[in-house]
Design an enzyme around this catalytic site. Structure first.
Site, PDB file in Angstrom:
ATOM      1  N   ARG A 653      40.994  32.486  43.350  1.00  0.00           N
ATOM      2  CA  ARG A 653      40.489  31.723  44.482  1.00  0.00           C
ATOM      3  C   ARG A 653      39.367  30.796  44.006  1.00  0.00           C
ATOM      4  O   ARG A 653      38.623  31.149  43.089  1.00  0.00           O
ATOM      5  CB  ARG A 653      39.894  32.669  45.544  1.00  0.00           C
ATOM      6  CG  ARG A 653      40.894  33.359  46.411  1.00  0.00           C
ATOM      7  CD  ARG A 653      40.206  34.261  47.419  1.00  0.00           C
ATOM      8  NE  ARG A 653      39.492  35.350  46.764  1.00  0.00           N
ATOM      9  CZ  ARG A 653      38.235  35.713  47.049  1.00  0.00           C
ATOM     10  NH1 ARG A 653      37.543  35.058  47.971  1.00  0.00           N
ATOM     11  NH2 ARG A 653      37.665  36.727  46.434  1.00  0.00           N
ATOM     12  N   LYS A 767      45.513  41.821  34.227  1.00  0.00           N
ATOM     13  CA  LYS A 767      46.879  41.327  34.005  1.00  0.00           C
ATOM     14  C   LYS A 767      46.922  40.472  32.736  1.00  0.00           C
ATOM     15  O   LYS A 767      47.849  40.588  31.922  1.00  0.00           O
ATOM     16  CB  LYS A 767      47.347  40.504  35.213  1.00  0.00           C
ATOM     17  CG  LYS A 767      47.418  41.323  36.489  1.00  0.00           C
ATOM     18  CD  LYS A 767      47.570  40.453  37.746  1.00  0.00           C
ATOM     19  CE  LYS A 767      47.295  41.291  38.982  1.00  0.00           C
ATOM     20  NZ  LYS A 767      47.066  40.497  40.192  1.00  0.00           N
TER      21      LYS A 767
HETATM   22  C1  NBG Z   1      38.002  41.019  45.968  1.00  0.00           C
HETATM   23  C2  NBG Z   1      36.988  40.851  44.850  1.00  0.00           C
HETATM   24  C3  NBG Z   1      37.636  41.063  43.501  1.00  0.00           C
HETATM   25  C4  NBG Z   1      38.380  42.374  43.479  1.00  0.00           C
HETATM   26  C5  NBG Z   1      39.343  42.432  44.652  1.00  0.00           C
HETATM   27  C6  NBG Z   1      40.069  43.747  44.727  1.00  0.00           C
HETATM   28  C7  NBG Z   1      37.680  40.319  48.285  1.00  0.00           C
HETATM   29  C8  NBG Z   1      36.852  40.451  49.512  1.00  0.00           C
HETATM   30  N1  NBG Z   1      37.292  41.018  47.226  1.00  0.00           N
HETATM   31  O1  NBG Z   1      36.653  41.062  42.501  1.00  0.00           O
HETATM   32  O2  NBG Z   1      36.414  39.581  44.927  1.00  0.00           O
HETATM   33  O3  NBG Z   1      39.089  42.518  42.285  1.00  0.00           O
HETATM   34  O4  NBG Z   1      38.651  42.278  45.857  1.00  0.00           O
HETATM   35  O5  NBG Z   1      39.204  44.817  44.740  1.00  0.00           O
HETATM   36  O6  NBG Z   1      38.666  39.614  48.279  1.00  0.00           O
END
Ligand code: NBG
Length: 924
Positions: A653, A767
């Site tokens: 993102r 990954k």
């Molecule tokens: C995201 C974190 C990541 C993490 C993933 C899965 C949200 C709110 N949090 O760092 O930014 O790997 O969650 O735990 O999307």
């Protein structure tokens, strides 16, 4: 406010007479589900529980002809995909029905994973391979001159999630089923998933994601499983009378485990209007009123995360959350009550894992259902709730730690607001003793300190008076005046009661908005912690940070509640299926494909890193995957990129904390250096193809500018004939699960460069590592554990550490140590080298202007060490043997990050859910 079930003449949605009776009685709409009919395993079952009536080839033909109505000659890719998918669907349903009937019979404890997001991606390849039918389908497809890989591209991604959090939920479902754990996911069947990202005039554009356009063979609609969900209304004699109701209807998505008979379930809810069409209004010519209820219900499940910047947006998002949570809890309780009478036993049969704060209203809704619908006392309900609910925190970003205005909650869910107030008041009562003792201890400490100071001051005053007296009348009068002023200004002892009250506020679930005076907010994370029996972070460092920075008060009260569960990814999708070439090589080396199930076996690859012939084959695979990515880049962007340069990937993102911006600035510098080189120097430079991918949230102003900057840099650099293949900067639009499956295997270096302390874990880093990409990163999230497993000397680590961040942020005003490369690169942006300098003005200011953004994510602090790490990368890449050796070490070292390991830990250490070992389900 709308009256849901009016006496007006309407066309009600057709329901069975039984359903209608319940509806009239205002009861749950649940009718016995089809699963009540048990399907005993049939004799002709194959080992994976599949008992198809038709063979694979015949079934594809059947579906082509009867379901999608295309004969062999015009079997266009999408039609062929659909037929294959339906054929696999039938096999899945067999496995699904048998598993669910078996679970029902054995009645084990289930885990229910409540998540607003499930980023599933495509299903076909995963389902075929998990069912162990890859060979048969490949064979059958030869008849159509097609292979499974190509056919699979006919499927649209199910993008019911934003990023890591949603993809983690999807990996977890795969692991639960593969470990034979009784578990379901619960979520929302969004009609439009995460938006589709396009690029127009150098900017991101958002388009609707019509993922259901070609039908969805992977879901089973359950009109027989419906529940009412209420909103608004009022409390009458303590009872909630909703002002609006919708019906939640279930869709089941079977989740096949890897080479096991177990097939789990993801149950997604759609929203329907109780009365879809108001004929009376229609006949009276009021067409919009005629479909008003439908429109409102449709709104709830239309899109993932409507923009919640507005009041309506906030309300809709909360509506979504409550909608799926309520339906899921009602569903679970209804199924429980089919087999048990006493709800006191619910914690022995159900655990609800709340994926971040989005489903936190579950705490209040479970209380409401137990008290208002099932007649339990508040205390009994609380005892059950706090044994059933657990919470995972996925972020420390303040904007993602949800806080709902009391105003919004009280309007939409008045009964829940009342319950939250009661939960909060009980909670504060329960800790008043603790807080008072804390205040007393602090007071005692500070009183002793103050007394010391006061004594010293009194001594000084005395001395001053003596000295003044010697100087005469006037001096003495002045000194007396000063002394009395000082005494008056001396600190009064603090009032204990006020201090206790102030301190209690910091523990309170309901707090005043620090930005808007007078506005009260419900802190959902606090509600989650108080209501849960376990709270976990998602990587070791993050689990510590939530204890010290986010929930320190709660750690004081119940330290045992806090745990760590380092994330993981499913090796099926993220290595075995997305990189079959590398998988084949690994299997050959290890002499078994057991590593797909037991990732610890990957460690046995280590000695192969020392084998030159093996390294050559490893490189060959990478080269093949780079070629596939180059082809995709050409299709999507028109840029021709060579497969010789280093493939440097930054996909996730788009967010300021993830610092794609810092990477962009470093590329400007790289471009500048290349431009300034002589042809001889250029011949020695290490060429790179740098690929970015990721979506910027539609309302995230800066993130969109970061996308634009990357696109602009690409436009300039990629069209500069002097640069040629030395540098290409590509923004690949619409990053999603399927793109990731193509990109990750092709990566040689991957970037995970968030400001330390901001990325909870990251899962793409895992990954990439498993696919043999080297990592450049900060000491943040799971990078740290990847470093521990791989050996830090094999990573390119740079930047400040998490425990330095607060201080550095405070000092930003005084920061002067700007790296000249950084300043020069930003100057190039401002002077328009990449076009549109005015458009980028804000972006530049966000890291240079102390009044606008203030470089919150510390790009300036980290830039120099980031560049050093980049230089080290170039240097190592010149030595292809050493580079490949490390690449193999990465794959060999990171089996720990299998989500099977993570889920096993959740099951044992939080859920207390165990795999079923019935004779039908034992692994061979
Ligand atoms: C995201 C974190 C990541 C993490 C993933 C899965 C949200 C709110 N949090 O760092 O930014 O790997 O969650 O735990 O999307």
């Amino acid at each position: 406010m709308q009256q849901a079930l009016s006496a007006r003449a309407t066309y009600a949605r057709p329901t069975s007479s039984r359903t209608a009776r319940r509806q009239r009685a205002g009861r749950s709409l649940k009718v016995r589900s089809m699963l009540d009919i048990s399907f005993p395993p049939k004799e002709e079952d194959t080992s994976n529980g599949v008992a198809p009536k038709l063979g694979v080839e015949a079934s594809i033909e059947h579906e082509l002809k009867y379901r999608v109505s295309a004969n062999n000659t015009d079997a266009r890719p999408v039609k062929l995909y659909q037929s294959v998918a339906w054929s696999v669907h039938d096999r899945l349903v067999d496995a699904f029905d048998q598993t669910q009937a078996y679970w029902k019979e054995k009645d084990p404890k289930h885990i229910y994973y409540l998540s607003a997001e499930f980023l599933m991606g495509r299903t076909l390849t995963n389902a075929v391979n998990n069912l162990d039918l890859g060979g048969e389908y490949a064979e059958a497809l030869k008849k159509y001159g097609a292979d499974l890989e190509t056919v699979a591209t006919g499927e649209l991604d199910a993008a019911l999630g934003n990023g890591g959090l949603g993809r983690l939920a999807a990996c977890f479902l795969d692991s639960m089923a593969s470990l034979d754990l009784p578990g379901w996911g619960y979520g929302i069947r969004y009609r439009y998933g995460m938006f589709k990202q396009g690029v127009k005039d150098g900017l991101q554009v958002e388009l609707p994601d019509y993922w259901l356009d070609n039908g969805n063979p992977w879901e089973i609609r359950r009109p027989e499983t419906q529940f009412k969900v209420g909103f608004y209304g009022s409390l009458e004699d303590g009872k909630w009378v909703p002002g609006e109701e919708v019906i939640a209807e279930a869709y089941d998505v079977p989740i096949p485990g890897y080479k096991t008979k177990t097939c789990g379930n993801l149950r997604l809810w759609d929203a329907l209007a109780p009365e879809e069409f108001d004929l009376e209004a229609f006949n009276a010519g009021d067409y919009s009123k005629a479909v008003e209820q439908k429109r409102r219900a449709d709104g709830i499940t239309a899109v993932l995360y409507p923009n919640d910047a507005t009041e309506e947006g906030k309300e809709l998002r909360l509506k979504q959350q409550f909608f799926f949570v309520s339906a899921s809890l009602q569903d679970t309780i209804a199924r429980y009550l089919e087999q048990h009478k006493d709800l006191a036993g619910l914690p022995d049969k159900a655990c609800f894992q709340m994926n971040d704060t989005h489903p936190t209203i579950a705490v209040a809704e479970l209380m409401r259902l137990l008290i208002d619908e099932h007649g339990l006392s508040y205390d009994d309900a609380w005892a059950i709730t706090t044994k059933c609910v657990a919470y995972t925190n996925h972020t420390v970003m303040p904007e993602a730690l949800e806080k709902w205005p009391v105003r919004v909650l009280a309007k939409l869910l008045p009964r829940h607001m009342q319950l939250i107030e009661q939960i909060n008041s009980n909670w504060l009562d329960s800790i008043t003793g603790h807080v008072t003792a804390k205040v007393e201890a602090e007071l005692a400490a500070s009183d002793a300190e103050k007394q010391k100071k006061a004594d010293a001051a009194a001594e000084e005053r005395k001395a001053a008076l003596v000295a003044a007296e010697a100087k005469g009348e006037e001096a003495l009068a002045a000194a007396k005046k000063m002394v009395s002023e000082e005494e008056a200004a001396e600190e009064k002892p603090a009032d204990k009661a006020t201090l206790v009250e102030e301190k209690l506020k910091t523990y309170s679930i309901i707090q005043e908005n620090q930005w808007t005076k007078g506005e009260m907010l419900v802190n959902m994370a606090y509600l989650a912690v108080v209501g849960s029996f376990a709270v976990n972070g998602v990587a070791a460092i993050h689990s510590e940070i939530i204890k010290t920075d986010i929930f320190p008060h709660f750690v004081e009260i119940f330290p045992e509640r806090f745990q760590n569960k380092t994330n993981g990814v499913t090796l099926r999708r993220w290595l075995a299926y997305c990189n079959p070439e590398l998988s084949a090589l690994i299997t050959e080396a290890l002499g078994t494909d057991e590593w797909v199930r037991d990732a610890t076996l990957l460690a046995k690859l280590k000695p192969f890193a020392e084998d030159a012939a093996f390294r050559a084959r490893w490189r060959e695979v990478k080269q093949q995957k780079k070629k596939a990515l180059a082809e995709r880049i050409r299709e999507q962007t028109g840029y021709q990129v060579s497969t010789e340069p280093m493939y440097d990937i930054h996909v996730k993102r788009i967010h300021e904390y993830k610092r794609q911006y810092m990477n962009a600035i470093s590329l400007i510098h790289r471009y500048k250096v290349l431009k300034e080189m002589t042809p001889e120097q250029r011949a020695k430079a290490v060429p790179r193809v740098v690929v970015f991918g990721g979506k910027a949230a539609s309302a995230y102003y800066m993130a969109k500018k970061i996308v634009a900057l990357i696109l602009s840099i690409g436009e300039t650099v990629n069209n500069d004939p002097e640069i040629g293949d030395l540098l290409k900067v590509v923004f690949l639009p619409n990053y999603n699960v399927s793109e990731a499956e193509l990109i990750i295997p092709a990566a040689e270096i991957s970037q995970h460069i968030s400001t330390a302390g901001t990325e909870a874990s990251g899962t793409s880093n895992m990954k990439f590592a498993l696919n043999g990409a080297l990592i450049i990163g900060t000491l943040d999230g799971a990078n740290i554990e990847i470093g521990e497993n791989t050996g830090f000397e094999n990573l390119f680590i740079f930047g400040v550490k998490a425990d330095e961040i607060n201080k550095l942020r405070e000092d930003r005003k005084n920061f002067s140590d700007y790296d000249p490369r950084y300043t020069a690169a930003l100057q190039m942006v401002s002077s328009g080298v990449f076009g549109r300098p005015e458009y980028f003005e804000d972006l530049v200011a966000s890291i240079t202007d102390m009044n606008r953004g203030n470089d919150w994510f510390l790009l300036a602090n980290d830039f120099a060490s980031y560049m050093d790490a980049q230089d080290a990368i170039d240097e190592l890449y010149r030595d292809q043997e050493e580079w490949t050796r490390r690449s193999i070490i990465y794959t060999a070292s990171n089996g720990f990050f299998s989500s099977d390991r993570t889920i096993d830990q959740y099951a044992r250490e939080i859920w207390n859910v165990w795999r079923l070992e019935g004779s039908d389900y034992q692994r061979h």
